[in-house]
Design an enzyme around this catalytic site. Structure first.
Site: not given
Ligand code: AMP
Length: 468
Positions: A10, A36, A110-111, A244, A250, A391, A441, A444
């Site tokens: 988001c 989004g 968002n999250g 992240c 990406y 994720c 983090c 993934c």
């Protein structure tokens, strides 16, 4: 158990003290559309009460002049949402706006929280009525039910109970409050437009509205903006930053500045490192998979000292739905978005670069198209390590079962996508591309999750993902 809706990927925006607050929020969201595309919403405050409009669809299709005219006030927050949930509907669109004992409040998030299910159960058992199946509504209830006297105290009280990834913008009749979780999984930035303050997921939205970037909102920071100015509090114990890394690979827009870096520069560097770690002798050119592979391809081509050519051309006007003929045209899904330039590819030994492989299905179609276009050899290079784990902190990735690298070796994936060779960026190289690699983090790519989650939550999320 009810199939909860997981709100993933988001974008949020907020503005304080601007006479065109709704209009500026619309522009801010327009620039965040990549975060989004399913629904969007804006809530404004005229100082006495809140006004909201939320709708399924794209920002520019939703917010016509007459809708913005019905969103009065000098403060606003907005949200763009992407969720591939079957249950996605208007009920889950944000911002959520409520009336509670202290007045009115709206929130956009968002999250992904990782402990919302047990909290939700506890609240439902004690009589709470939920309107949506989003994790964000848990925060709303915790704020509304807190016994503390001020909205700031109640937000601290609520956030001290939730775990996971959150960047929040919260609007009351006279305050804009922004909060970022203590690990700082998702980005959140602060800017200024004359006498107005703005907050957003990414700086690309500031550039459009000509706002000056002030700084990033820190992990664990709660920022309160009201008529007395701007102040910050850090009410939680400080923990390790876990931003992240996939935002760089990406998700974020390349023109944004987040986590202390310009996204484009990081992507280009990933391409240079990819060239260093996965060279391809005698390749004649680099072909990016547009748009996600372009910055890395520039880095790779510069480093390999070979030309970059647009052997794949993207149609930028692809809508979300189209009617596909049943049998007569193969690989229609990818052809609608990408086409090849066979004059470029014919009899050439090419390096094709994309940012990531998820399921491998699109990659396979792209490689086949390039092969049909006459390329002699195709060396596929990926500017991230293999994605082996989903994720749970706000990026939409499928379950282990669907992530091709979770169960297949690089050689098996190479066979599946039908490239001649396949090379992924090693994780050590990914860490080289950022200045403080321990502050990210990488779950993934490693399966090592910085925040452990309850088993029940994990089962629910995996169920949701496998059903869609
Ligand atoms: P696949 O063929 O399933 O491996 O898809 C690979 C493509 O998906 C790459 O071009 C990526 O840029 C893109 N991609 C990576 N992560 C995501 C995501 N979370 N949502 C949508 N597309 C993604």
């Amino acid at each position: 158990m009810e199939n909860l809706c997981w709100k993933e990927e988001c974008g949020v925006f907020g503005i304080f003290n601007h006479r065109e607050a709704a209009n500026i929020t619309y522009l801010g969201l327009y620039a965040l559309q990549h975060r989004g595309q399913e629904s969007a919403g804006i809530t404004t405050s005229d100082g006495k009460c809140l006004h909201s409009h939320r709708q399924m669809g794209l920002v520019a299709d939703i917010f016509h002049e007459n809708i913005i005219a019905n969103l009065p006030g000098r403060m606003a927050i907005g949200h763009v949402r992407y969720s591939t949930s079957g249950s996605s509907n208007i009920k889950n669109c944000q911002p959520f706006a409520i009336e509670y004992s202290l007045g009115s409040l709206a929130i956009a998030h968002n999250g992904n929280l990782i402990n919302d299910i047990p909290i939700r159960k506890r609240l439902v058992d004690s009589g709470a009525l939920f309107q949506s199946n989003s994790d964000t509504e848990v925060i709303v209830h915790l704020i509304a039910r807190s016994p503390l006297p001020t909205v700031e105290d109640r937000i601290i009280d609520a956030l001290s109970q939730v775990k996971g990834a959150y960047c929040l913008v919260i609007l009351t009749e006279n305050k804009l409050i922004a909060a970022r979780d203590p690990h700082g999984f998702r980005p959140l930035v602060l800017g200024r437009m004359g006498n107005s303050y703005v907050v957003a997921s990414e700086t690309c939205s500031f550039d459009l509205i000509e706002a000056e970037f002030i700084r990033e909102i820190e992990p664990g920071e709660i920022l309160i903006i009201d008529e007395n100015g701007i102040r910050s509090i850090f009410p939680f114990d400080s923990v390790e930053k876990k931003q992240c890394i996939f935002e760089f690979i990406y998700f974020a827009r390349p023109d944004s500045y987040i986590f202390g870096h310009n996204v484009y520069m990081v992507r280009k560097k990933l391409g240079e490192l990819l060239c260093k770690y996965c060279p391809c002798d005698d390749a004649e050119m680099v072909i990016p998979v547009p748009d996600s592979g372009i910055p890395a391809s520039i880095g790779y081509a510069n480093c390999a000292k070979i030309p970059l050519e647009l052997g794949l051309i993207r149609n930028h006007y692809v809508g979300r739905t189209f009617i596909e003929p049943k049998q007569s045209i193969r690989h229609f899904g990818v052809k609608i978005k990408l086409n090849i330039t066979s004059e470029i590819l014919k009899n050439k030994k090419v390096v094709v670069i994309d940012d990531s492989i998820v399921r491998g299905t699109t990659s396979r179609k792209i490689i086949k198209m390039i092969r049909n276009g006459g390329a002699k050899e195709i060396h596929f290079r990926i500017s991230s390590p293999p994605i082996i784990s989903p994720c749970y902190y706000g990026i939409d990735t499928p379950t282990h079962k669907e992530l091709i690298a979770s169960s297949h070796s690089v050689e098996e994936i190479n066979k599946y996508v039908t490239s001649d060779t396949l090379g992924y960026l090693p994780i050590e190289a990914l860490r080289e591309a950022v200045s403080n690699p321990e502050e990210y983090c990488y779950a993934c790519f490693t399966g090592k999750y910085p925040l452990p989650f309850p088993k029940e939550e994990l089962e629910q999320l995996n169920l949701f993902r496998s059903l869609r």
